[in-house]
Design a protein around this motif. Structure first.
Motif, short mmCIF file in Angstrom:
data_model
loop_
_atom_site.label_atom_id
_atom_site.label_comp_id
_atom_site.label_asym_id
_atom_site.label_seq_id
_atom_site.Cartn_x
_atom_site.Cartn_y
_atom_site.Cartn_z
N GLN A 62 -30.99 -23.09 -7.85
CA GLN A 62 -30.11 -22.02 -7.38
C GLN A 62 -30.93 -20.97 -6.64
N ARG A 63 -32.16 -20.73 -7.10
CA ARG A 63 -33.02 -19.77 -6.41
C ARG A 63 -33.35 -20.25 -5.00
N TRP A 66 -30.31 -19.74 -2.82
CA TRP A 66 -30.19 -18.30 -2.57
C TRP A 66 -31.21 -17.82 -1.55
N ASN A 67 -32.48 -18.16 -1.79
CA ASN A 67 -33.55 -17.68 -0.90
C ASN A 67 -33.38 -18.21 0.52
N LYS A 69 -30.62 -18.73 2.03
CA LYS A 69 -29.58 -17.92 2.70
C LYS A 69 -30.12 -16.54 3.03
N ILE A 98 -23.37 -13.59 0.47
CA ILE A 98 -23.83 -14.83 -0.17
C ILE A 98 -23.06 -15.07 -1.46
N LEU A 99 -22.80 -13.99 -2.20
CA LEU A 99 -22.13 -14.13 -3.50
C LEU A 99 -20.71 -14.67 -3.39
N SER A 102 -22.08 -18.55 -3.09
CA SER A 102 -23.19 -19.05 -3.90
C SER A 102 -23.44 -18.10 -5.05
N LEU A 104 -25.29 -16.06 -8.05
CA LEU A 104 -26.57 -15.43 -8.31
C LEU A 104 -27.39 -16.38 -9.20
N SER A 108 -25.08 -18.86 -12.35
CA SER A 108 -24.21 -19.94 -11.88
C SER A 108 -23.55 -20.63 -13.06
#
Ligand SMILES: [Zn+2]
Length: 228
Positions: A62-63, A66-67, A69, A98-99, A102, A104, A108
């Motif tokens: 997930q990181r 996130w990163n 994006k 982003i939230l 996707s 945080l 998730s």
């Protein structure tokens, strides 16, 4: 089931079991195994080949979503699935955009092993890749399957946490959740646990996230559709 903060945040998966589902093995919460297989059987009887596009996802995965994006390596989409111009957005605007699509990292629902993005493989046209975009389910190749799912998933203890737009996560007609199990996880996950995790394992934009964590928690994490 009592969960540790590491389990709730996807840092460890030692509470999950391996389940052969279709041709692939997935890590699932032990409490959902039976209902998930029964849902697949019922779908098969109705002519659908229910498959999981995405099940358990850990914090690191997930990181990286996130990163990518935050850094612009992958597109940030608006509510209509159209890419936004990354360069024109402030860090705060990026985080909020982003939230919508996707979670945080650490928060998730896919960290818990009881939430799944599902599709009907039999309806996927040859050579077409599933995008997980609303049109596929609302007016595309997944529509018949989605209508069947809507009518039947509660019989197996599942629901759509992102059924409608409540101003948090955008509607996700593919995301199903095992209600009792997920609610138990959500009840145990606190903003303080998330703060601790994000301090330990920083993500891009984490200062903005930490400064807005209480809002993010109520707008995107606990703000879900109820039972249908
Ligand atoms: Zn999902």
């Amino acid at each position: 089931m009592k969960m540790t903060p590491e389990q709730l945040c996807g840092v460890t998966s030692d509470h999950l079991i391996e389940l052969l589902f279709g041709q692939k093995t997935f890590l699932v919460h032990p409490a959902v195994q039976q209902d998930l297989l029964a849902l697949k059987d019922a779908a098969a009887q109705a002519g659908f080949n229910l498959n999981i596009a995405s099940g358990f996802r850990d914090f690191e995965r997930q990181r990286s979503i996130w990163n990518n994006k935050m850094s612009g390596a992958s597109a940030i989409l608006d509510s209509d699935s159209q890419p936004l111009d990354n360069e024109k957005l402030s860090e705060q605007e990026k985080v909020m955009a982003i939230l919508r699509w996707s979670a945080l990292p650490g928060a998730s629902r896919h960290h818990w092993g009881c939430d799944f993005d599902v599709f009907d493989r039999a309806s996927l046209p040859h050579g077409v890749t599933l995008q997980l975009e609303p049109w596929e389910y609302l007016q595309g190749h997944q529509t018949q399957f989605y209508l069947w799912l809507k009518r039947n998933l509660t019989r197996f203890g599942f629901f759509f946490p992102y059924a409608e737009d409540l101003g948090g996560v955008a509607p996700e007609p593919w995301h199903i959740s095992h209600q009792i199990t997920a609610q138990d996880c959500l009840n145990q996950l606190t903003a303080e646990q998330l703060r601790f995790r994000l301090r330990l394992s920083p993500i891009l934009g984490h200062q903005v996230v930490l400064d807005n964590l209480e809002n993010i928690y109520t707008q995107f994490i606990t703000n879900i559709s109820g039972e249908l």
